[in-house]
Design a protein around this motif. Structure first.
Motif, PDB file in Angstrom:
ATOM      1  N   HIS A 286       0.580  -1.018  -0.112  1.00  0.00           N
ATOM      2  CA  HIS A 286      -0.274   0.240   0.051  1.00  0.00           C
ATOM      3  C   HIS A 286       0.440   1.502  -0.187  1.00  0.00           C
ATOM      4  CE1 HIS A 286      -2.867  -2.985   1.778  1.00  0.00           C
ATOM      5  NE2 HIS A 286      -4.001  -2.562   0.374  1.00  0.00           N
ATOM      6  N   THR A 287       2.470   1.228   0.311  1.00  0.00           N
ATOM      7  CA  THR A 287       2.911   2.074   0.239  1.00  0.00           C
ATOM      8  C   THR A 287       3.244   2.314  -1.549  1.00  0.00           C
ATOM      9  OG1 THR A 287       3.735   1.957   2.530  1.00  0.00           O
ATOM     10  CG2 THR A 287       5.003   3.742   1.025  1.00  0.00           C
ATOM     11  N   LYS A 288       2.888   4.228  -1.905  1.00  0.00           N
ATOM     12  CA  LYS A 288       2.678   4.258  -2.700  1.00  0.00           C
ATOM     13  C   LYS A 288       4.363   4.588  -2.833  1.00  0.00           C
ATOM     14  CE  LYS A 288      -1.680   5.335  -4.182  1.00  0.00           C
ATOM     15  NZ  LYS A 288      -2.730   5.874  -4.823  1.00  0.00           N
ATOM     16  N   ARG A 289       4.920   5.696  -2.157  1.00  0.00           N
ATOM     17  CA  ARG A 289       6.914   5.653  -2.304  1.00  0.00           C
ATOM     18  C   ARG A 289       7.735   5.102  -2.362  1.00  0.00           C
ATOM     19  NH1 ARG A 289       8.635  11.006   1.201  1.00  0.00           N
ATOM     20  NH2 ARG A 289      10.495  10.686   0.490  1.00  0.00           N
ATOM     21  N   GLU A 290       8.431   4.998  -3.205  1.00  0.00           N
ATOM     22  CA  GLU A 290       9.653   4.009  -3.395  1.00  0.00           C
ATOM     23  C   GLU A 290      11.309   4.497  -2.389  1.00  0.00           C
ATOM     24  OE1 GLU A 290       9.843   1.290  -5.149  1.00  0.00           O
ATOM     25  OE2 GLU A 290       7.763   2.264  -6.448  1.00  0.00           O
ATOM     26  N   PHE A 291      10.936   3.108  -1.860  1.00  0.00           N
ATOM     27  CA  PHE A 291      12.252   3.238  -0.959  1.00  0.00           C
ATOM     28  C   PHE A 291      13.387   2.250  -1.038  1.00  0.00           C
ATOM     29  CE2 PHE A 291       8.746   3.055   1.515  1.00  0.00           C
ATOM     30  CZ  PHE A 291       8.914   1.449   2.715  1.00  0.00           C
ATOM     31  N   ALA A 292      14.742   2.502  -0.246  1.00  0.00           N
ATOM     32  CA  ALA A 292      14.919   1.461  -0.068  1.00  0.00           C
ATOM     33  C   ALA A 292      14.743  -0.025   0.836  1.00  0.00           C
ATOM     34  CB  ALA A 292      16.936   1.357   0.521  1.00  0.00           C
ATOM     35  N   LEU A 293      13.865  -0.080   1.497  1.00  0.00           N
ATOM     36  CA  LEU A 293      13.761  -1.095   1.827  1.00  0.00           C
ATOM     37  C   LEU A 293      12.181  -1.795   1.415  1.00  0.00           C
ATOM     38  CD1 LEU A 293      13.169  -2.945   4.595  1.00  0.00           C
ATOM     39  CD2 LEU A 293      11.870  -1.382   5.735  1.00  0.00           C
ATOM     40  N   LYS A 294      11.282  -1.077   0.573  1.00  0.00           N
ATOM     41  CA  LYS A 294      10.499  -1.330   0.196  1.00  0.00           C
ATOM     42  C   LYS A 294      10.304  -2.073  -0.785  1.00  0.00           C
ATOM     43  CE  LYS A 294       6.473  -0.448  -2.647  1.00  0.00           C
ATOM     44  NZ  LYS A 294       5.751   1.074  -2.938  1.00  0.00           N
ATOM     45  N   ARG A 295      12.047  -1.578  -1.728  1.00  0.00           N
ATOM     46  CA  ARG A 295      12.726  -2.144  -3.434  1.00  0.00           C
ATOM     47  C   ARG A 295      13.172  -3.365  -2.485  1.00  0.00           C
ATOM     48  NH1 ARG A 295      13.798   3.160  -3.922  1.00  0.00           N
ATOM     49  NH2 ARG A 295      16.266   2.594  -3.271  1.00  0.00           N
ATOM     50  N   TRP A 296      13.683  -3.742  -1.895  1.00  0.00           N
ATOM     51  CA  TRP A 296      14.395  -4.922  -1.083  1.00  0.00           C
ATOM     52  C   TRP A 296      13.265  -6.117  -0.584  1.00  0.00           C
ATOM     53  CZ3 TRP A 296      13.915  -6.926   4.036  1.00  0.00           C
ATOM     54  CH2 TRP A 296      14.944  -7.803   4.458  1.00  0.00           C
ATOM     55  N   GLY A 297      12.659  -5.738   0.119  1.00  0.00           N
ATOM     56  CA  GLY A 297      11.266  -6.202  -0.005  1.00  0.00           C
ATOM     57  C   GLY A 297      10.352  -6.910  -0.847  1.00  0.00           C
ATOM     58  N   GLN A 298      10.104  -6.480  -2.390  1.00  0.00           N
ATOM     59  CA  GLN A 298      10.154  -6.849  -3.273  1.00  0.00           C
ATOM     60  C   GLN A 298      10.447  -7.575  -3.697  1.00  0.00           C
ATOM     61  OE1 GLN A 298       8.152  -2.435  -5.206  1.00  0.00           O
ATOM     62  NE2 GLN A 298       6.839  -2.995  -4.309  1.00  0.00           N
ATOM     63  N   ARG A 299      12.010  -7.428  -3.950  1.00  0.00           N
ATOM     64  CA  ARG A 299      12.979  -8.672  -4.767  1.00  0.00           C
ATOM     65  C   ARG A 299      13.322  -9.425  -4.397  1.00  0.00           C
ATOM     66  NH1 ARG A 299      16.357  -4.611  -4.854  1.00  0.00           N
ATOM     67  NH2 ARG A 299      17.144  -5.143  -3.033  1.00  0.00           N
ATOM     68  N   LEU A 300      12.615  -9.768  -2.974  1.00  0.00           N
ATOM     69  CA  LEU A 300      13.033 -10.725  -1.245  1.00  0.00           C
ATOM     70  C   LEU A 300      11.236 -11.804  -1.995  1.00  0.00           C
ATOM     71  CD1 LEU A 300      14.245 -12.271   0.246  1.00  0.00           C
ATOM     72  CD2 LEU A 300      12.656 -11.555   1.899  1.00  0.00           C
ATOM     73  N   GLU A 301      10.484 -10.873  -2.111  1.00  0.00           N
ATOM     74  CA  GLU A 301       9.342 -11.774  -3.008  1.00  0.00           C
ATOM     75  C   GLU A 301       9.231 -12.156  -3.865  1.00  0.00           C
ATOM     76  OE1 GLU A 301       5.239 -10.306  -4.472  1.00  0.00           O
ATOM     77  OE2 GLU A 301       5.742  -8.722  -3.003  1.00  0.00           O
ATOM     78  N   GLN A 302       9.367 -11.426  -4.485  1.00  0.00           N
ATOM     79  CA  GLN A 302       9.893 -12.271  -6.413  1.00  0.00           C
ATOM     80  C   GLN A 302      10.627 -13.358  -6.161  1.00  0.00           C
ATOM     81  OE1 GLN A 302      11.831  -9.514  -8.996  1.00  0.00           O
ATOM     82  NE2 GLN A 302       9.844  -7.949  -9.072  1.00  0.00           N
ATOM     83  N   HIS A 303      11.659 -13.944  -5.420  1.00  0.00           N
ATOM     84  CA  HIS A 303      12.520 -15.040  -5.150  1.00  0.00           C
ATOM     85  C   HIS A 303      12.193 -15.852  -4.823  1.00  0.00           C
ATOM     86  CE1 HIS A 303      15.580 -12.144  -7.173  1.00  0.00           C
ATOM     87  NE2 HIS A 303      15.624 -13.568  -8.040  1.00  0.00           N
ATOM     88  N   LYS A 304      11.514 -15.280  -3.126  1.00  0.00           N
ATOM     89  CA  LYS A 304      11.148 -16.353  -1.830  1.00  0.00           C
ATOM     90  C   LYS A 304       9.239 -16.635  -1.884  1.00  0.00           C
ATOM     91  CE  LYS A 304      15.125 -17.128  -1.144  1.00  0.00           C
ATOM     92  NZ  LYS A 304      15.596 -18.194  -0.195  1.00  0.00           N
ATOM     93  N   GLY A 305       8.361 -15.374  -2.210  1.00  0.00           N
ATOM     94  CA  GLY A 305       7.503 -15.494  -1.962  1.00  0.00           C
ATOM     95  C   GLY A 305       6.930 -13.595  -0.926  1.00  0.00           C
ATOM     96  N   ILE A 306       5.473 -13.953  -1.567  1.00  0.00           N
ATOM     97  CA  ILE A 306       4.843 -12.857   0.283  1.00  0.00           C
ATOM     98  C   ILE A 306       4.825 -13.138   1.542  1.00  0.00           C
ATOM     99  CG2 ILE A 306       2.572 -13.817  -0.322  1.00  0.00           C
ATOM    100  CD1 ILE A 306       4.075 -10.197  -0.300  1.00  0.00           C
ATOM    101  N   GLY A 307       5.395 -14.566   1.886  1.00  0.00           N
ATOM    102  CA  GLY A 307       4.724 -14.592   3.008  1.00  0.00           C
ATOM    103  C   GLY A 307       6.341 -14.768   3.565  1.00  0.00           C
ATOM    104  N   LYS A 308       7.613 -14.988   2.981  1.00  0.00           N
ATOM    105  CA  LYS A 308       8.611 -15.085   3.956  1.00  0.00           C
ATOM    106  C   LYS A 308       9.153 -13.773   3.593  1.00  0.00           C
ATOM    107  CE  LYS A 308      10.354 -19.835   2.856  1.00  0.00           C
ATOM    108  NZ  LYS A 308      11.508 -20.034   2.239  1.00  0.00           N
ATOM    109  N   ALA A 309       8.648 -12.685   2.797  1.00  0.00           N
ATOM    110  CA  ALA A 309       8.607 -11.417   2.313  1.00  0.00           C
ATOM    111  C   ALA A 309       8.534 -10.642   3.425  1.00  0.00           C
ATOM    112  CB  ALA A 309       8.387 -11.353   1.324  1.00  0.00           C
ATOM    113  N   ARG A 310       7.225 -10.660   3.995  1.00  0.00           N
ATOM    114  CA  ARG A 310       6.719  -9.484   4.762  1.00  0.00           C
ATOM    115  C   ARG A 310       7.255 -10.192   6.353  1.00  0.00           C
ATOM    116  NH1 ARG A 310       0.317 -11.647   4.402  1.00  0.00           N
ATOM    117  NH2 ARG A 310       0.897 -13.829   4.320  1.00  0.00           N
ATOM    118  N   VAL A 311       7.900 -11.059   6.465  1.00  0.00           N
ATOM    119  CA  VAL A 311       8.168 -11.571   7.752  1.00  0.00           C
ATOM    120  C   VAL A 311      10.226 -11.127   7.647  1.00  0.00           C
ATOM    121  CG1 VAL A 311       9.105 -13.242   8.994  1.00  0.00           C
ATOM    122  CG2 VAL A 311       7.255 -13.675   8.036  1.00  0.00           C
TER     123      VAL A 311
END
Length: 336
Positions: A286-311
């Motif tokens: 839901h956060t529209k503004r881009e920043f490093a933590l969000k980009r890191w989490g999104q990259r992790l989501e692509q490789h590990k899935g949303i569940g592991k990315a959230r944790v």
């Protein structure tokens, strides 16, 4: 000095007193109330009393300190690791706690301030109301499903009206059974919202909570839960110790050549852990503004899935919040 172990229970507590050589001086079982503690422990010389962490532990510790004793609340999980026995009774537990008091083989837990305990009570009460509302929602749906009526996704504000219309149109004979459940559901929802408003007011008036809420995804509930759970930020020497305290780090099994890392430990406070994971989800989605933590989490989501990315993002948030609390800084979008 003598040493005391107290196995607390809601009705009665087992007590064992030993001397510095480990010899048992006194054993008894007394009602778990202030008068009984004063009668049986008030006239004896000062002791170091050990109790395991439990809902009654803080009350018992305050009572013992009022009688002139030193009270220590210890980690129950680690106490079980120290004492391995197949014979478990209240009397044996009290003896083990007394010997742990004498030897110092225990892990003392942090005793929260009165303000933190009060805030924690509000958060837990609100969480209980939400659980009650969700259970009633599921119960109403289940009752109607038994009559072939399926209720799809419905907004919270429309749920009660939707159910009443469906019951009136298809199974009017069930009105008397469903209406009380809907009323309880509405009362629980309204009470939870009132508590949320009070918690939000507390967060608005607290300087630390306001600073924590500058972090994307962190709202009043998460900020107040963090403050109430951590209580004193400086009791952690480093920010990376906080995720382990909250059970957000992977479990580890290492023996010889075997080194296995599994799911997160889920130790510590489950409410704050869940709120941090929800905050991480909001940050990623839901956060529209881009920043490093969000980009890191999104990259992790692509490789590990949303569940592991959230944790993983929740683990980072736990550290960031502690850092902001200790340093007095606000969230820096460029550094995050």
């Amino acid at each position: 000095m003598n040493y005391c172990g107290i196995d607390l229970a809601s009705q009665a507590s087992a007590i064992c007193v030993v001397d510095q050589n480990g010899r048992i001086l006194r054993e008894m079982e007394i009602p778990s109330d202030e008068d009984s503690f004063r009668t049986n422990l008030g006239a004896v010389s000062a002791m170091r009393c050990v109790v395991e962490a439990s809902p009654l532990a803080e009350w018992a510790a305050n009572c013992l300190e009022g009688l002139g004793h030193k009270a220590v609340i210890i980690d129950a999980r680690r106490a079980k690791a120290v004492v391995c026995t197949k014979k478990k009774t209240d009397r044996v537990n009290a003896q083990d706690l007394a010997h742990m008091s004498r030897t110092g083989w225990y892990t003392e837990v942090h005793r929260k301030s009165a303000a933190a305990r009060e805030l924690r009570t509000w958060l837990t009460a609100r969480d209980g109301l939400v659980e009650t509302a969700n259970a009633l929602n599921a119960r109403v749906r289940g009752l109607l499903r038994a009559h072939g009526i399926r209720i799809g996704k419905v907004a919270e504000r429309e749920f009660e009206l939707k159910i009443r219309d469906v019951v009136k149109a298809k199974v009017p004979a069930l009105t008397g059974a469903i209406t009380p459940l809907l009323e309880l559901w509405r009362n629980a929802i309204e009470a939870a919202k009132q508590m949320e408003k009070r918690i939000a007011s507390v967060a608005k008036d607290d300087a630390v909570c306001r600073r924590l809420m500058t972090v994307p995804g962190i709202g009043p509930l998460t900020a107040t839960a963090y403050v109430a759970t951590i209580d004193q930020a400086k009791r952690f020497e480093r920010s990376d110790q906080v995720p382990a305290y909250l059970g957000l780090v992977p479990s580890v099994y290492q023996s010889g050549e075997v080194d296995y890392r599994g799911r997160i430990t889920k130790e510590g406070d489950s409410l704050l852990r869940w709120l941090l994971v929800e905050a991480a989800h909001n940050l990623l989605t839901h956060t529209k503004r881009e920043f490093a933590l969000k980009r890191w989490g999104q990259r992790l989501e692509q490789h590990k899935g949303i569940g592991k990315a959230r944790v993983a993002v929740a683990r980072k948030l736990a550290m960031i919040l502690h850092h902001l609390w200790v340093t007095g800084e606000a969230f820096d979008w460029k550094r995050a």
